[in-house]
Design an enzyme around this catalytic site. Structure first.
Site, PDB file in Angstrom:
ATOM      1  N   LYS A   8       0.838  -1.195   0.000  1.00 17.43           N
ATOM      2  CA  LYS A   8       0.000   0.000   0.000  1.00 17.43           C
ATOM      3  C   LYS A   8       0.876   1.248   0.000  1.00 17.43           C
ATOM      4  CE  LYS A   8      -2.181   1.182   3.784  1.00 17.43           C
ATOM      5  NZ  LYS A   8      -3.153   1.131   4.907  1.00 17.43           N
ATOM      6  N   ASP A  56      -3.416 -14.372   6.698  1.00 17.56           N
ATOM      7  CA  ASP A  56      -3.254 -13.449   7.815  1.00 17.56           C
ATOM      8  C   ASP A  56      -3.475 -14.226   9.099  1.00 17.56           C
ATOM      9  OD1 ASP A  56      -2.791 -11.082   9.171  1.00 17.56           O
ATOM     10  OD2 ASP A  56      -4.161  -9.911   7.924  1.00 17.56           O
ATOM     11  N   ARG A  84       0.582   5.736  -0.793  1.00 21.18           N
ATOM     12  CA  ARG A  84      -0.299   6.883  -1.008  1.00 21.18           C
ATOM     13  C   ARG A  84      -0.161   7.406  -2.428  1.00 21.18           C
ATOM     14  NH1 ARG A  84      -4.248   6.740   2.651  1.00 21.18           N
ATOM     15  NH2 ARG A  84      -3.397   6.165   4.660  1.00 21.18           N
TER      16      ARG A  84
END
Length: 311
Positions: free
Chosen positions: A189, A217, A191
């Protein structure tokens, strides 16, 4: 002797059936002011006591009940007391990120010790260092073999890529790749500089096109991260996306997000009770693993094979 809190008695009953030991009758009351009272209805003197409690919501209430149960056993002269907490409470608060923050996972270990616990047994701790927070043996069990066996049985013919939903779970994903002997990808991830602080762009590092992607996870809480990661994988040409996680926390919008997600299947264990209606969810029982660990601890046997994730 086995003892069950009131958070998830069904799991304790399954563990008891597998061990061949009946749960000890317990009288537990929550008074009008929310205080908890516990009394065991059989003698526990000299026993090897295992106190089973799942720390689902409300976590604080079930944590307090387990502490009171441990204290009652200590005062009744139990020989050894093992806390069985399949989902370790406050496990995500394992270090300080900012000043003036607590390390709540350490506090939980201190509380268990203060109450009289000699040993802790848990499944897939959020961070390995939690084992060092408790001044005594910690049996860190792994759900990976049970989950992986299911994945191999159902999707073994596919070309599988294990995917970490973020940078923090790469170590776990790496263990999965060793187990399944398949490649690894990571959803990263970052921005978007053109949309200041509003939209996160997810980049996929690794080959996923045409593959069955397995997102892994240790827990699914609100399901936001893992659902967004699944969408990113499909956009990159994944054949289909499935997920595997040990702890189905499933807070807030999790059920709706999973039901509306692009996942073909989401595989979890029953370390926590699942009450929501999620057709895509498949629940694998963790009871055989815990029952085996209890047997090994009671017999002073080896539980090493249950620690390393290899089964």
């Amino acid at each position: 002797m086995l003892f069950s809190g009131r958070a998830y008695p069904e799991l304790a009953e399954e563990i008891a059936e597998l061990t061949g030991v009946e749960l000890t009758p317990t009288r537990a009351i929550t008074y009008a002011n929310s205080e908890i009272y516990v009394r065991f209805e059989e003698s526990v003197r000299g026993s090897d006591a295992f106190v089973i409690q799942s720390h689902c919501a409300p976590v604080n209430e079930w944590m307090m009940e387990q502490l009171i149960m441990v204290d009652a056993l200590k005062r009744a002269s139990a020989k050894r007391i093992t806390v069985v907490a399949p989902f370790y409470p406050y496990g995500r608060q394992d270090k300080k990120h900012l000043g003036r923050e607590p390390i709540s996972a350490r506090l939980m270990a201190d509380l268990f010790r203060a109450a009289g616990a000699d040993r802790i047994m848990s499944v897939d701790l959020h961070a390995a260092q939690i084992q060092g927070f408790f001044n005594g043996p910690v049996d860190h069990l792994w759900a990976l073999p049970a989950l992986a066996d299911y994945v191999v049985e159902k999707y073994g013919e596919d070309e599988i890529t294990v995917v970490s939903p973020d940078a923090g779970r790469v170590r776990l994903a790496d263990m999965w790749t060793d187990k399944l002997d398949c490649p690894l990808a990571i959803v990263h991830k970052r921005r978007d500089p053109d949309k200041a602080n509003t939209v996160a762009v997810r980049e996929v590092v690794g080959e996923v096109e045409g593959h069955t992607c397995l997102l892994v996870d240790d827990m699914i809480d609100t399901a936001g991260t893992i659902c967004q990661a699944a969408e990113a994988l499909l956009e990159r040409g994944a054949k289909r996306v499935i997920a595997a996680a040990t702890h189905p926390v499933l807070s807030g919008p999790a059920a709706q997000r999973l039901n509306e997600s692009v996942f073909e299947e989401v595989i979890v264990t029953n370390t926590l009770p699942v009450t929501a209606d999620i057709p895509k969810l498949t629940v694998i029982s963790i009871a055989p693993l815990i029952a085996k660990a209890i047997h090994e601890v009671f017999e002073d046997g080896s539980v090493t094979s249950l620690f390393d994730g290899k089964g």
